[in-house]
Design a protein around this motif. Structure first.
Motif, PDB file in Angstrom:
ATOM      1  N   THR A  26      65.260  -7.924  14.380  1.00 31.01           N
ATOM      2  CA  THR A  26      65.971  -8.862  15.239  1.00 31.01           C
ATOM      3  C   THR A  26      67.273  -8.173  15.615  1.00 31.01           C
ATOM      4  O   THR A  26      67.526  -7.030  15.217  1.00 31.01           O
ATOM      5  CB  THR A  26      66.271 -10.183  14.516  1.00 31.01           C
ATOM      6  N   GLU A  27      68.127  -8.852  16.333  1.00 27.99           N
ATOM      7  CA  GLU A  27      69.399  -8.235  16.709  1.00 27.99           C
ATOM      8  C   GLU A  27      70.275  -7.984  15.487  1.00 27.99           C
ATOM      9  O   GLU A  27      71.049  -7.029  15.447  1.00 27.99           O
ATOM     10  CB  GLU A  27      70.138  -9.129  17.714  1.00 27.99           C
ATOM     11  N   GLU A  28      70.110  -8.819  14.442  1.00 24.68           N
ATOM     12  CA  GLU A  28      70.962  -8.697  13.263  1.00 24.68           C
ATOM     13  C   GLU A  28      70.319  -7.917  12.115  1.00 24.68           C
ATOM     14  O   GLU A  28      71.024  -7.361  11.269  1.00 24.68           O
ATOM     15  CB  GLU A  28      71.343 -10.094  12.733  1.00 24.68           C
ATOM     16  N   ASP A  29      69.003  -7.877  12.062  1.00 24.24           N
ATOM     17  CA  ASP A  29      68.340  -7.343  10.870  1.00 24.24           C
ATOM     18  C   ASP A  29      67.156  -6.462  11.277  1.00 24.24           C
ATOM     19  O   ASP A  29      66.625  -6.577  12.386  1.00 24.24           O
ATOM     20  CB  ASP A  29      67.855  -8.499   9.988  1.00 24.24           C
ATOM     21  N   ILE A  30      66.739  -5.588  10.336  1.00 22.14           N
ATOM     22  CA  ILE A  30      65.605  -4.708  10.582  1.00 22.14           C
ATOM     23  C   ILE A  30      64.896  -4.417   9.269  1.00 22.14           C
ATOM     24  O   ILE A  30      65.538  -4.305   8.210  1.00 22.14           O
ATOM     25  CB  ILE A  30      66.051  -3.378  11.255  1.00 22.14           C
ATOM     26  N   MET A  31      63.580  -4.319   9.326  1.00 22.64           N
ATOM     27  CA  MET A  31      62.785  -3.932   8.158  1.00 22.64           C
ATOM     28  C   MET A  31      61.823  -2.836   8.596  1.00 22.64           C
ATOM     29  O   MET A  31      61.102  -2.983   9.593  1.00 22.64           O
ATOM     30  CB  MET A  31      62.008  -5.119   7.595  1.00 22.64           C
ATOM     31  N   GLU A  32      61.806  -1.744   7.857  1.00 20.03           N
ATOM     32  CA  GLU A  32      60.896  -0.630   8.142  1.00 20.03           C
ATOM     33  C   GLU A  32      60.047  -0.366   6.909  1.00 20.03           C
ATOM     34  O   GLU A  32      60.551  -0.324   5.785  1.00 20.03           O
ATOM     35  CB  GLU A  32      61.679   0.629   8.526  1.00 20.03           C
ATOM     36  N   LYS A  33      58.740  -0.181   7.111  1.00 16.37           N
ATOM     37  CA  LYS A  33      57.852  -0.011   5.973  1.00 16.37           C
ATOM     38  C   LYS A  33      56.610   0.760   6.399  1.00 16.37           C
ATOM     39  O   LYS A  33      56.161   0.651   7.535  1.00 16.37           O
ATOM     40  CB  LYS A  33      57.444  -1.383   5.409  1.00 16.37           C
ATOM     41  N   LYS A  34      56.056   1.529   5.485  1.00 16.19           N
ATOM     42  CA  LYS A  34      54.785   2.225   5.704  1.00 16.19           C
ATOM     43  C   LYS A  34      53.742   1.654   4.765  1.00 16.19           C
ATOM     44  O   LYS A  34      54.001   1.471   3.586  1.00 16.19           O
ATOM     45  CB  LYS A  34      54.942   3.728   5.471  1.00 16.19           C
ATOM     46  N   GLY A  35      52.570   1.391   5.298  1.00 14.07           N
ATOM     47  CA  GLY A  35      51.511   0.805   4.500  1.00 14.07           C
ATOM     48  C   GLY A  35      51.650  -0.707   4.440  1.00 14.07           C
ATOM     49  O   GLY A  35      52.487  -1.239   3.709  1.00 14.07           O
ATOM     50  N   LYS A  81      66.663   1.581  14.710  1.00 12.31           N
ATOM     51  CA  LYS A  81      67.358   1.598  13.416  1.00 12.31           C
ATOM     52  C   LYS A  81      68.872   1.656  13.590  1.00 12.31           C
ATOM     53  O   LYS A  81      69.620   1.060  12.809  1.00 12.31           O
ATOM     54  CB  LYS A  81      66.864   2.794  12.588  1.00 12.31           C
ATOM     55  N   GLY A  82      69.323   2.384  14.617  1.00 14.53           N
ATOM     56  CA  GLY A  82      70.765   2.487  14.842  1.00 14.53           C
ATOM     57  C   GLY A  82      71.327   1.374  15.702  1.00 14.53           C
ATOM     58  O   GLY A  82      72.527   1.370  15.987  1.00 14.53           O
ATOM     59  N   ASN A  83      70.471   0.441  16.134  1.00 16.00           N
ATOM     60  CA  ASN A  83      70.893  -0.676  16.981  1.00 16.00           C
ATOM     61  C   ASN A  83      71.626  -0.170  18.229  1.00 16.00           C
ATOM     62  O   ASN A  83      72.683  -0.663  18.598  1.00 16.00           O
ATOM     63  CB  ASN A  83      71.774  -1.657  16.209  1.00 16.00           C
ATOM     64  N   LYS A  84      71.008   0.841  18.869  1.00 14.72           N
ATOM     65  CA  LYS A  84      71.591   1.420  20.073  1.00 14.72           C
ATOM     66  C   LYS A  84      70.822   0.921  21.294  1.00 14.72           C
ATOM     67  O   LYS A  84      69.605   0.811  21.274  1.00 14.72           O
ATOM     68  CB  LYS A  84      71.538   2.946  20.009  1.00 14.72           C
ATOM     69  N   GLY A  85      71.546   0.648  22.353  1.00 21.39           N
ATOM     70  CA  GLY A  85      70.905   0.207  23.573  1.00 21.39           C
ATOM     71  C   GLY A  85      70.467  -1.254  23.509  1.00 21.39           C
ATOM     72  O   GLY A  85      71.005  -2.070  22.744  1.00 21.39           O
ATOM     73  N   ARG A  86      69.447  -1.586  24.289  1.00 19.15           N
ATOM     74  CA  ARG A  86      69.034  -2.975  24.457  1.00 19.15           C
ATOM     75  C   ARG A  86      67.851  -3.370  23.580  1.00 19.15           C
ATOM     76  O   ARG A  86      67.428  -4.529  23.589  1.00 19.15           O
ATOM     77  CB  ARG A  86      68.626  -3.200  25.921  1.00 19.15           C
ATOM     78  N   LEU A  87      67.269  -2.424  22.831  1.00 17.32           N
ATOM     79  CA  LEU A  87      66.019  -2.702  22.129  1.00 17.32           C
ATOM     80  C   LEU A  87      66.120  -3.891  21.178  1.00 17.32           C
ATOM     81  O   LEU A  87      65.277  -4.793  21.197  1.00 17.32           O
ATOM     82  CB  LEU A  87      65.563  -1.451  21.367  1.00 17.32           C
ATOM     83  N   ASP A 140      53.766  11.650  17.432  1.00 16.97           N
ATOM     84  CA  ASP A 140      53.878  10.997  18.725  1.00 16.97           C
ATOM     85  C   ASP A 140      55.216  11.365  19.354  1.00 16.97           C
ATOM     86  O   ASP A 140      55.881  12.309  18.913  1.00 16.97           O
ATOM     87  CB  ASP A 140      53.748   9.470  18.582  1.00 16.97           C
ATOM     88  N   VAL A 141      55.612  10.620  20.388  1.00 20.65           N
ATOM     89  CA  VAL A 141      56.845  10.909  21.132  1.00 20.65           C
ATOM     90  C   VAL A 141      57.851   9.771  20.980  1.00 20.65           C
ATOM     91  O   VAL A 141      58.739   9.613  21.813  1.00 20.65           O
ATOM     92  CB  VAL A 141      56.524  11.141  22.623  1.00 20.65           C
ATOM     93  N   PHE A 142      57.727   8.985  19.893  1.00 27.28           N
ATOM     94  CA  PHE A 142      58.516   7.757  19.767  1.00 27.28           C
ATOM     95  C   PHE A 142      59.645   7.844  18.742  1.00 27.28           C
ATOM     96  O   PHE A 142      60.221   6.811  18.392  1.00 27.28           O
ATOM     97  CB  PHE A 142      57.595   6.587  19.404  1.00 27.28           C
ATOM     98  N   ASN A 143      59.947   9.028  18.246  1.00 28.65           N
ATOM     99  CA  ASN A 143      61.004   9.136  17.233  1.00 28.65           C
ATOM    100  C   ASN A 143      62.350   8.655  17.759  1.00 28.65           C
ATOM    101  O   ASN A 143      63.118   8.020  17.026  1.00 28.65           O
ATOM    102  CB  ASN A 143      61.120  10.576  16.741  1.00 28.65           C
ATOM    103  N   ASN A 144      62.640   8.952  19.029  1.00 29.46           N
ATOM    104  CA  ASN A 144      63.926   8.502  19.580  1.00 29.46           C
ATOM    105  C   ASN A 144      63.991   6.982  19.667  1.00 29.46           C
ATOM    106  O   ASN A 144      65.057   6.376  19.486  1.00 29.46           O
ATOM    107  CB  ASN A 144      64.152   9.128  20.957  1.00 29.46           C
ATOM    108  N   ILE A 145      62.837   6.349  19.931  1.00 31.09           N
ATOM    109  CA  ILE A 145      62.812   4.882  19.987  1.00 31.09           C
ATOM    110  C   ILE A 145      63.059   4.305  18.600  1.00 31.09           C
ATOM    111  O   ILE A 145      63.811   3.328  18.433  1.00 31.09           O
ATOM    112  CB  ILE A 145      61.470   4.395  20.556  1.00 31.09           C
ATOM    113  N   ARG A 146      62.430   4.892  17.592  1.00 30.41           N
ATOM    114  CA  ARG A 146      62.646   4.416  16.217  1.00 30.41           C
ATOM    115  C   ARG A 146      64.114   4.554  15.825  1.00 30.41           C
ATOM    116  O   ARG A 146      64.679   3.658  15.177  1.00 30.41           O
ATOM    117  CB  ARG A 146      61.753   5.207  15.259  1.00 30.41           C
ATOM    118  N   GLU A 147      64.720   5.681  16.217  1.00 32.02           N
ATOM    119  CA  GLU A 147      66.131   5.888  15.885  1.00 32.02           C
ATOM    120  C   GLU A 147      67.027   4.880  16.599  1.00 32.02           C
ATOM    121  O   GLU A 147      68.008   4.388  16.028  1.00 32.02           O
ATOM    122  CB  GLU A 147      66.548   7.317  16.239  1.00 32.02           C
ATOM    123  N   ARG A 148      66.691   4.571  17.833  1.00 34.69           N
ATOM    124  CA  ARG A 148      67.488   3.593  18.574  1.00 34.69           C
ATOM    125  C   ARG A 148      67.369   2.205  17.956  1.00 34.69           C
ATOM    126  O   ARG A 148      68.349   1.444  17.910  1.00 34.69           O
ATOM    127  CB  ARG A 148      67.049   3.556  20.029  1.00 34.69           C
TER     128      ARG A 148
END
Length: 360
Positions: free
Chosen positions: A43-52, A163-169, A153-161
């Motif tokens: 969400t705009e305030e929180d993030i959860m990242e997990k594998k599996g 996680k870093g809460n950069k831009g509009r994502l 893939d080519v999505f590492n920059n999207i993941r970083e954005r």
């Protein structure tokens, strides 16, 4: 340029011959890569990242108000992919297409989600190998599911954005995430095309030096690769245009503005592809012309040599006749005089040919 996953001449459909529509099996080249699942829920305030991710966790994520991005790398675990499809209510034909690696880029609308297929193209870690990979995207109101053939893939920059809460994502919905994925896919066509451009320039240099048969083989190989690129890239314009044209409830008008930018980039990519197609056709003509000119030079040289020897052969044949009464035969100077005469004739012909510009 080495190609990984190039299916330009390969057939997949034979594996499904005789099977009913909606048969959920893997259809691709070789053994599928192991299935790995990664999650980014934000969400705009929180993030959860997990594998599996387990089946129960997917059930919970389906109804979360946050934006959920589930990425599946590898198609080996068909049962797990099928279970996730059941959780999110995906149609059996969609599941069939996800596991069928020979799909043409397309967009399909369903009641609660949108299904997209695009071709992801990127360079490997060595910078030389270019990988082609089918990417399936399912977009719902608050979730995005992506299915890739293999890891990477080519999505590492999207993941970083994210996680870093950069831009509009983090401030936008699932439609903006899908736009970002498409934008990244299209932008990564350019490095692959740059590699092709380098190879075209290399072939041009080889043509200007001393082209051999291997040059023609490289031109034809590169033409096949550009043709495959064209078949992969051309339909993505239709996919993006369809997203903008269709009245899709889960795509906001604000996101449509950004999709127009992706559409423009796809047109630029196609312009580059068309340019390389024309250049390779011209290089084929140049090669054929160069070979033809070289053959003409060889034939001209042989013709000049043969022409010079015509009068010499006549003289030798004349004095080779076994007539008894030939006054020149009794003359002591006959032999050197004939040799000198033959040399003079040859010299006169060479001077004449040079003045005509027939000698290099």
């Amino acid at each position: 340029m080495e190609m990984s996953g190039n299916r330009f001449m390969k057939k997949h459909h034979s594996k499904k011959t005789g099977m009913p529509p909606g048969s959920i099996i893997y259809v691709g080249d070789g053994i599928p890569s192991p299935t790995e699942v990664s999650l980014i829920d934000y969400t705009e305030e929180d993030i959860m990242e997990k594998k599996g991710i387990t089946y129960d966790e997917c059930m919970v994520l389906r109804d979360n108000p946050s934006i959920t991005w589930l990425n599946f790398s590898g198609m080996a675990d068909v049962e797990q992919i099928k279970k996730v499809g059941d959780i999110f209510g995906l149609h059996p034909l969609v599941m069939e297409d996800i596991l069928h690696m020979g799909q043409r880029p397309k967009l399909e609308l369903y009641d609660k989600y949108v299904y997209l297929v695009v071709k992801m193209i990127y360079r490997g870690d060595n910078g030389k190998e270019v990988t082609y990979e089918q990417l399936s995207i399912v977009m719902g109101k608050n979730y995005v599911l992506t299915f890739q053939e293999k890891e990477g893939d080519v999505f590492n920059n999207i993941r970083e954005r994210i996680k870093g809460n950069k831009g509009r994502l983090r401030k936008s919905g699932a439609d903006y995430l899908v736009y970002s994925l498409l934008d990244s896919v299209v932008d990564n066509y350019f490095p692959a095309l740059e590699k092709i451009g380098d190879l075209v320039e290399e072939i041009e240099e080889r043509l200007s030096d001393d082209p051999g048969q291997d040059v023609l083989s490289d031109i034809y190989r590169l033409k096949r690769e550009v043709l495959f690129l064209r078949k992969s890239i051309w339909p993505i314009r239709e996919v993006v245009a369809a997203m903008m044209r269709q009245d899709i409830e889960i795509v906001s008008p604000n996101t449509n503005t950004y999709l127009r930018d992706v559409y423009d980039h796809s047109i630029q990519v196609m312009d580059v592809v068309e340019t390389y197609t024309d250049m390779l056709s011209e290089l084929t003509d140049v090669y054929m012309s160069t070979v033809s000119n070289r053959m003409n030079e060889i034939m001209k040289t042989l013709t000049i040599i043969a022409t010079i020897f015509i009068p010499l052969t006549f003289i030798v044949g004349l004095y080779g006749m076994n007539f008894k009464y030939m006054p020149e035969l009794t003359n002591e100077l006959a032999y050197p005089v004939v040799l000198v005469g033959m040399a003079i004739v040859s010299g006169i012909m060479l001077v004449y040919f040079r003045r005509k510009g027939w000698l290099g």
